[in-house]
Design an enzyme around this catalytic site. Structure first.
Site, short mmCIF file in Angstrom:
data_model
loop_
_atom_site.label_atom_id
_atom_site.label_comp_id
_atom_site.label_asym_id
_atom_site.label_seq_id
_atom_site.Cartn_x
_atom_site.Cartn_y
_atom_site.Cartn_z
N LYS A 58 9.83 11.66 7.74
CA LYS A 58 8.82 11.39 6.72
C LYS A 58 8.69 12.49 5.67
O LYS A 58 8.78 13.66 5.95
CB LYS A 58 7.43 11.20 7.36
CG LYS A 58 7.24 9.91 8.12
CD LYS A 58 7.24 8.67 7.26
CE LYS A 58 6.02 8.54 6.37
NZ LYS A 58 4.78 8.29 7.14
N HIS A 91 -0.50 -7.36 -12.95
CA HIS A 91 -0.80 -7.92 -11.61
C HIS A 91 0.16 -7.38 -10.55
O HIS A 91 0.38 -8.03 -9.54
CB HIS A 91 -0.75 -9.45 -11.62
CG HIS A 91 -1.51 -10.08 -12.74
ND1 HIS A 91 -2.81 -10.50 -12.63
CD2 HIS A 91 -1.16 -10.33 -14.03
CE1 HIS A 91 -3.23 -11.00 -13.78
NE2 HIS A 91 -2.24 -10.90 -14.66
#
Ligand code: ARG
Length: 458
Positions: free
Chosen positions: A281, A154
């Site tokens: 980035k 999960h």
């Protein structure tokens, strides 16, 4: 330009651009010529055409193959597809003998033969790429065989595992992909030629000779099946869809793991890109594209299944649509396997980040429950007790390793001295001794199995 089938038609054809497939199927020119050479040699061998005509055709086909390869001839929509383009070029090249090539043959068994030949080789290429990726995965697992990381369910921290164990799960997924492709290749290895348009031929064709010449292991037993079977392409598309599903899961993990929040891995600069606006980035584009391209491969499978749905026997032009879907699948899956292998081969792994927090994140709770089980506490009761311990810790901002014996025993008298600092990630992982479990012994066995597999032929 006269159509090869022009006899029963009058006037001008205005749908050539719409019906043409040459833009896509020119990719089959080598297979088409190979099939035609085998067919012509068989026709000569059977005395259906003369030996001299047979030689002329074969020589002419070789010249045309060289011309197509060098771009010396133009393939036109006027001649619709690769089959009629080559036949027209042959007739232009050698004259009357060329008009005998199509004896006892239809484009229906011809295109099927071309695709079987093409895909037999192409599946071999995909298998090679698949092996390269399997190899990269096993190498990386071996290089970091004892690195610990959280295992998730999960997307919540569940139990600690070895990074190598996590990676090897992908190896076994890819191994199943290989098995599926090999099975698809086996069913591709059948020769349709000699089926004619749908009913076979009244001429004394030798189908066995042609099939052997072309390297096929067997013949289609039914001519109608031979020209209308696209199962082998759908199997390839389906095996490819599963490969892409696996790659997309791996890609997604690499994307997540290379985020600031995880920081488990970093893609090599060679396989990442920058942002046009944000100087800091470093984006995992290669893996995002693998994830993104999965959709088109699923789409191609749907295209093929839908194309074939409810089609009465035998051939229909609907089936001409198969090639775009199959070639796109082939190109996509091949490129994605290759780039993923390169990313894995050059991946930077951060073991400290992976292992950080493992002793304080409650992912050892199951081990504590197992501890109680070993003391004779029924599991369901042990589960509740440890749940209460976790709740207590969460309320007080504590981790399991900070609890004193008194505290442990307040929850259950079954706890004794060895529980204090007695559970840690390393021993938890080492304790997972079940075959296929996350422990070091199991990982070693898995790597051995993987190595044996990688040494086996495919
Ligand atoms: N271009 C066709 C295809 O790709 C070849 C077979 C055409 N046969 C026919 N009867 N129109 O399927």
């Amino acid at each position: 330009m006269a159509k090869l089938w022009g006899g029963r038609f009058t006037g001008e054809n205005r749908s050539a651009h719409f019906t043409a497939s040459i833009g896509t199927d020119q990719r089959l020119y080598r297979e088409d010529i190979k099939g035609s050479i085998a067919h012509a040699e068989m026709l000569a061998h059977q005395g259906i055409i003369s030996a001299e005509e047979g030689r002329h055709i074969v020589d002419g086909l070789r010249i045309i193959e060289a011309k197509i390869a060098s771009g010396a001839v133009e393939l036109t929509e006027e001649h619709e597809d690769i089959h009629m383009n080559i036949e027209a070029l042959l007739i232009e090249e050698i004259g009357t003998a060329g008009e005998k090539l199509h004896t006892g043959r239809s484009r229906n068994d011809q295109v099927a033969t071309d695709m079987h030949l093409y895909m037999k080789t192409a599946i071999g290429t995909v298998l090679k790429r698949l092996r390269d990726l399997q190899d990269a995965v096993v190498e990386l697992a071996e290089r970091h065989s004892m690195v610990m990381m959280p295992g998730y369910t999960h997307l919540q921290r569940a139990q600690p595992v070895l990074f190598s164990h996590h990676l090897l799960a992908y190896f076994f997924m890819l191994k199943r992909d290989e098995e599926r492709l090999i099975a698809a290749r086996e069913r591709t290895d059948q020769c349709p030629l000699g089926a004619g348009a749908l009913a076979g031929s009244s001429l004394p064709l030798d189908r066995v000779m042609v099939a052997e010449d072309l390297g096929f292991t067997s013949l289609y037993a039914n001519s109608m099946d031979a020209v209308s079977d696209r199962d082998y392409l759908i199997e390839f598309a389906s095996a490819s869809a599963l490969i892409m599903m696996h790659l997309s899961r791996l890609a997604e993990e690499l994307i997540l793991w290379s985020s600031h929040e995880f920081g488990f891995v970093e893609l090599d600069d060679a396989y990442a890109t920058g942002s046009s606006i944000m100087p800091q980035k470093k984006n995992p584009d290669t893996m995002e594209l693998v994830r993104g391209k999965t959709g088109r491969v699923y789409g191609n499978l749907t295209t093929l299944l839908t194309m074939m749905k409810s089609l009465p026997l035998a051939y229909h032009s609907d089936m001409q649509e198969d090639k775009e879907a199959v070639f796109d699948t082939l190109d996509t899956v091949t490129a994605c396997l290759a780039i993923t292998a390169e990313v894995i081969n050059t991946l930077h792994v951060h073991p400290k980040r992976m292992a950080s927090g493992l002793n304080d994140d409650f992912s050892l709770a199951t081990d504590v429950a197992d501890y109680l089980v070993a003391q004779g506490v029924p599991f369901r009761r042990a589960h509740r007790i440890v749940g209460e311990v976790v709740r207590y810790c969460l309320a007080g901002g504590l981790s399991l390793s900070e609890l004193t014996l008194d505290t442990w025993q307040a929850f259950s008298p079954a706890f004794s001295e060895d529980i204090v600092n007695g559970v840690d990630a390393a021993s938890s992982i080492a304790g997972r001794k079940t075959p296929g479990g996350a422990g070091g012994e199991s990982v070693k066995a898995q790597i051995e199995e993987a190595r044996r597999h990688l040494a086996s032929p495919y």
